[in-house]
Design a protein around this motif. Structure first.
Motif, PDB file in Angstrom:
ATOM      1  N   ALA A  20      43.716  34.599  45.084  1.00  0.00           N
ATOM      2  CA  ALA A  20      43.300  35.994  44.903  1.00  0.00           C
ATOM      3  C   ALA A  20      43.160  36.338  43.426  1.00  0.00           C
ATOM      4  O   ALA A  20      42.262  37.100  43.035  1.00  0.00           O
ATOM      5  CB  ALA A  20      44.303  36.926  45.579  1.00  0.00           C
ATOM      6  N   THR A  21      44.021  35.770  42.580  1.00  0.00           N
ATOM      7  CA  THR A  21      43.924  35.998  41.139  1.00  0.00           C
ATOM      8  C   THR A  21      42.575  35.536  40.607  1.00  0.00           C
ATOM      9  O   THR A  21      41.897  36.250  39.856  1.00  0.00           O
ATOM     10  CB  THR A  21      45.059  35.258  40.399  1.00  0.00           C
ATOM     11  OG1 THR A  21      46.316  35.800  40.798  1.00  0.00           O
ATOM     12  CG2 THR A  21      44.924  35.402  38.892  1.00  0.00           C
ATOM     13  N   GLY A  22      42.160  34.331  41.001  1.00  0.00           N
ATOM     14  CA  GLY A  22      40.872  33.801  40.557  1.00  0.00           C
ATOM     15  C   GLY A  22      39.698  34.597  41.088  1.00  0.00           C
ATOM     16  O   GLY A  22      38.760  34.931  40.339  1.00  0.00           O
ATOM     17  N   LEU A  23      39.729  34.929  42.370  1.00  0.00           N
ATOM     18  CA  LEU A  23      38.612  35.649  42.984  1.00  0.00           C
ATOM     19  C   LEU A  23      38.479  37.070  42.433  1.00  0.00           C
ATOM     20  O   LEU A  23      37.381  37.530  42.127  1.00  0.00           O
ATOM     21  CB  LEU A  23      38.797  35.690  44.505  1.00  0.00           C
ATOM     22  CG  LEU A  23      38.727  34.343  45.234  1.00  0.00           C
ATOM     23  CD1 LEU A  23      38.956  34.532  46.728  1.00  0.00           C
ATOM     24  CD2 LEU A  23      37.389  33.659  44.982  1.00  0.00           C
ATOM     25  N   MET A  24      39.622  37.773  42.321  1.00  0.00           N
ATOM     26  CA  MET A  24      39.582  39.154  41.826  1.00  0.00           C
ATOM     27  C   MET A  24      39.176  39.205  40.353  1.00  0.00           C
ATOM     28  O   MET A  24      38.444  40.099  39.925  1.00  0.00           O
ATOM     29  CB  MET A  24      40.946  39.833  42.014  1.00  0.00           C
ATOM     30  CG  MET A  24      41.326  40.107  43.460  1.00  0.00           C
ATOM     31  SD  MET A  24      40.191  41.269  44.275  1.00  0.00           S
ATOM     32  CE  MET A  24      39.171  40.143  45.222  1.00  0.00           C
ATOM     33  N   GLY A  25      39.646  38.223  39.557  1.00  0.00           N
ATOM     34  CA  GLY A  25      39.265  38.189  38.148  1.00  0.00           C
ATOM     35  C   GLY A  25      37.778  37.971  37.963  1.00  0.00           C
ATOM     36  O   GLY A  25      37.124  38.656  37.158  1.00  0.00           O
TER      37      GLY A  25
END
Length: 299
Positions: A210-215
């Motif tokens: 989620a960190t990668g996708l949201m960033g």
């Protein structure tokens, strides 16, 4: 811009959750890895519509500025890790408030590195922004923590990156800049992560993904927003990230927000908004003057 704000705010929350079990360098690596994986298909789609997709894609990301990208990404990765560390170890509202001071340092860097002229009103906004930073950091009191200086360092380094992107964009397209940034960030963040590696387990994988996708989503939407609208009109919308992470800090991590953080954040946001407003006004004036100043052949 609202979608971008929600993306960046959600990324901060997922960084905090992931950082409970794995080190900051490792969080940064997975943010870059998953972000790059999400980005590549989006960069490849335009090339797939062409007769020779591979050749088109290579042409789209081709650059003669690799040494400059190396410097830009090295500074960027240190800025990222400082920011992630601040999110992991400081109250969310404090960490995010200090990241909003970056435009103040961008203004100073633009003078030193690009030779831009800044007049009294923008200097006043910069001074006001510094006051907001001091109110939050409180270097004069027992509440002062060197941890807050890590967040300030992230903002300063982010300002340097912003200037470098402006220089790179004078030659390269946005897709080229984004591609080489991620392509270099992944190995740059992996090497130090290997020295502190802890294999993620269970739901931590979800937080990292989620960190990668949201960033990446936040970055793409932010770029699109600035292409469609006026920066001075969009900047206040980006400030919605602060109440979002403040509420999440209270709800998920039982964090209280001090009066100094609220006052300092309000001052920083006001300063940032004015700087963005002045830059937009000057850009419009420059665009208006350009046609009238251009001379026809023979004049």
């Amino acid at each position: 811009m609202l979608g971008s704000t929600l993306g960046f705010g959600s990324m901060a929350i997922f960084i905090r959750l992931a950082s409970k079990t794995i080190p900051t360098w490792e969080v940064a690596f997975f943010r870059n890895l998953f972000g790059f994986a999400a980005l590549l298909p989006l960069l490849a789609v335009p090339a797939l519509r062409q007769p020779n997709p591979a050749k088109t894609f290579a042409a789209n990301v081709h650059t003669h500025q690799l040494p400059r990208y190396l410097v830009r990404t090295a500074i960027g990765i240190v800025s990222m890790v400082c920011g992630f560390w601040a999110i992991a170890h400081l109250p969310l509202a404090l960490a995010i408030s200090l990241t909003y001071s970056s435009p103040i340092f961008v203004t100073i860097a633009a003078i030193l590195m690009l030779g831009e002229r800044v007049r009294a009103r923008r200097w006043s906004a910069v001074a006001l922004g510094f006051l907001g930073v001091l109110i939050i950091v409180q270097p004069w009191s027992h509440a002062f923590s060197m941890g807050s200086m890590v967040a300030v360092a992230a903002a300063v380094l982010s300002a340097l990156v912003a200037i470098q992107i402006k220089q790179l964009s004078a030659i390269d397209k946005a897709d080229t800049i984004v591609f080489w940034t991620y392509a270099m960030w992944v190995p740059m963040s992996l090497l130090p992560a290997l020295f502190v590696w802890q294999t993620p387990h269970g739901i931590t994988w979800l937080w990292l993904l989620a960190t990668g996708l949201m960033g990446t989503a936040g970055q793409l939407l932010w770029t699109r927003a600035l292409k469609l609208g006026d920066v001075s009109a969009l900047t206040p919308i980006s400030f919605m990230q602060l109440p979002l992470v403040t509420f999440a800090g209270w709800l998920l991590f039982d964090e209280a927000v001090g009066a100094n953080t609220l006052i300092g954040a309000a001052i920083i946001l006001a300063s940032t908004f004015y700087i963005a407003h002045r830059e937009a006004v000057l850009a419009r004036q420059s665009a208006t003057r350009a046609p009238s100043e251009a001379k026809l052949p023979g004049e």
